[in-house]
Design a protein around this motif. Structure first.
Motif, PDB file in Angstrom:
ATOM      1  N   GLY A  72       2.750  -0.407  -4.495  1.00 54.48           N
ATOM      2  CA  GLY A  72       3.921   0.438  -4.341  1.00 54.48           C
ATOM      3  C   GLY A  72       3.969   1.009  -2.937  1.00 54.48           C
ATOM      4  O   GLY A  72       3.877   0.285  -1.950  1.00 54.48           O
ATOM      5  N   SER A  73       4.087   2.316  -2.832  1.00 55.07           N
ATOM      6  CA  SER A  73       4.120   2.967  -1.521  1.00 55.07           C
ATOM      7  C   SER A  73       2.724   3.262  -0.985  1.00 55.07           C
ATOM      8  O   SER A  73       2.564   3.706   0.158  1.00 55.07           O
ATOM      9  CB  SER A  73       4.914   4.284  -1.606  1.00 55.07           C
ATOM     10  OG  SER A  73       4.307   5.162  -2.550  1.00 55.07           O
ATOM     11  N   PHE A  74       1.703   2.995  -1.813  1.00 53.94           N
ATOM     12  CA  PHE A  74       0.320   3.251  -1.404  1.00 53.94           C
ATOM     13  C   PHE A  74      -0.240   2.025  -0.702  1.00 53.94           C
ATOM     14  O   PHE A  74      -0.063   0.893  -1.164  1.00 53.94           O
ATOM     15  CB  PHE A  74      -0.544   3.598  -2.618  1.00 53.94           C
ATOM     16  CG  PHE A  74      -1.998   3.771  -2.296  1.00 53.94           C
ATOM     17  CD1 PHE A  74      -2.451   4.920  -1.686  1.00 53.94           C
ATOM     18  CD2 PHE A  74      -2.904   2.761  -2.602  1.00 53.94           C
ATOM     19  CE1 PHE A  74      -3.803   5.088  -1.384  1.00 53.94           C
ATOM     20  CE2 PHE A  74      -4.254   2.913  -2.310  1.00 53.94           C
ATOM     21  CZ  PHE A  74      -4.698   4.082  -1.694  1.00 53.94           C
ATOM     22  N   ALA A  75      -0.904   2.235   0.432  1.00 50.79           N
ATOM     23  CA  ALA A  75      -1.470   1.121   1.188  1.00 50.79           C
ATOM     24  C   ALA A  75      -2.869   1.473   1.670  1.00 50.79           C
ATOM     25  O   ALA A  75      -3.136   2.604   2.093  1.00 50.79           O
ATOM     26  CB  ALA A  75      -0.578   0.777   2.379  1.00 50.79           C
TER      27      ALA A  75
END
Length: 263
Positions: free
Chosen positions: A15-18
């Protein structure tokens, strides 16, 4: 000629987590410190001094603080003092990049001094324990530099020269790999073998300073100097000038440190 693969800066995305490659390299560097450090503290000479795995964990925590704070302040003072003194809030924007190995080294030395005082032992006993663990961590850092396509080399016509598309279309030295192999893998192996036998207190630390200084000094001839600094006196880079005192102090430790051998 070779072309840099232009890796995705994120090793993993959910998702928006990297999870970024460079952060992962730091994690691997800290893991190897604990893994190989466990072998170091199990050696009879450190067992006789009462070293435990808990000491190693505490030392790592102090060292991480030293690397981050020292590395950032070193970059500010050694490389861009005018900019940061004019924009002091930017000093805290570590996510924008800007870390100095030599500043990080000074931060680590302060952390080792603090730990030695707490442990009530010699500073060089602590630094001799840690020195063989540092190069392999540096190797992971240089791998992160290569994956990110940063700290590229000077133009070259050698068969293994590499184009970094985000920079230009000129074949360049893959200087990150040179540093990975020199100040990382090669120096790590040499220090590990050298420290496997009792040495005078300070000699292992001295060999690290000498070995890193020489490897980095030579690699800088293939590394593109920072655009905002260029080459300094005698055609040497800032990195080379900072390595010179390391080399001389390393020689001093190898030749003049205490005659008392490790237990």
């Amino acid at each position: 000629m070779l072309i840099h693969p232009q890796f995705d800066p994120a090793a993993l995305r959910i998702g928006s987590f990297a999870v970024h490659w460079y952060g992962l390299m730091y994690l691997l560097a800290f893991m190897q410190f604990l893994m190989f450090g466990r072998l170091r503290v199990r050696a009879p000479r450190y067992q006789a001094l009462g070293w435990t795995y808990k000491d190693l964990e505490n030392l790592l925590f102090a060292g991480v603080l030293g690397v981050v704070l020292g590395g950032r302040l070193g970059y500010v003072l050694f490389y861009m003092p005018i900019f940061y003194f004019s924009n002091p809030l930017n000093i805290f924007k570590i996510w924008e990049g800007g870390m100095s190995f030599h500043g990080g080294l000074l931060g680590v030395l302060l952390a080792l001094w603090w730990f030695a005082k707490k442990k009530k032992t010699s500073f060089f006993v602590v630094s001799d324990l840690v020195a063989p663990l540092i190069p392999f961590g540096l190797a992971f850092g240089r791998l992160g530099n290569f994956i990110n396509g940063e700290l590229w080399g000077r133009p070259s016509d050698l068969p293994w020269a590499m184009i970094f598309p985000l920079v230009d279309s000129i074949p360049r030295h893959p200087s990150q790999i040179y540093q990975l192999l020199g100040e990382g893998v090669l120096l790590g192996i040499v220090l590990w073998i050298y420290s496997s036998k009792p040495r005078r207190i300070g000699q292992v630390s001295g060999l690290f300073l000498l070995g890193y200084g020489v490897c980095r000094f030579m690699a800088e001839f293939a590394r593109e100097p920072d655009a905002f600094l260029g080459l300094l006196g005698f055609g040497l880079s800032m990195g080379q000038w900072l390595c010179i005192p390391m080399i001389f102090f390393g020689i001093y430790l190898l030749r003049h440190q205490s005659d008392d051998a490790h237990a």
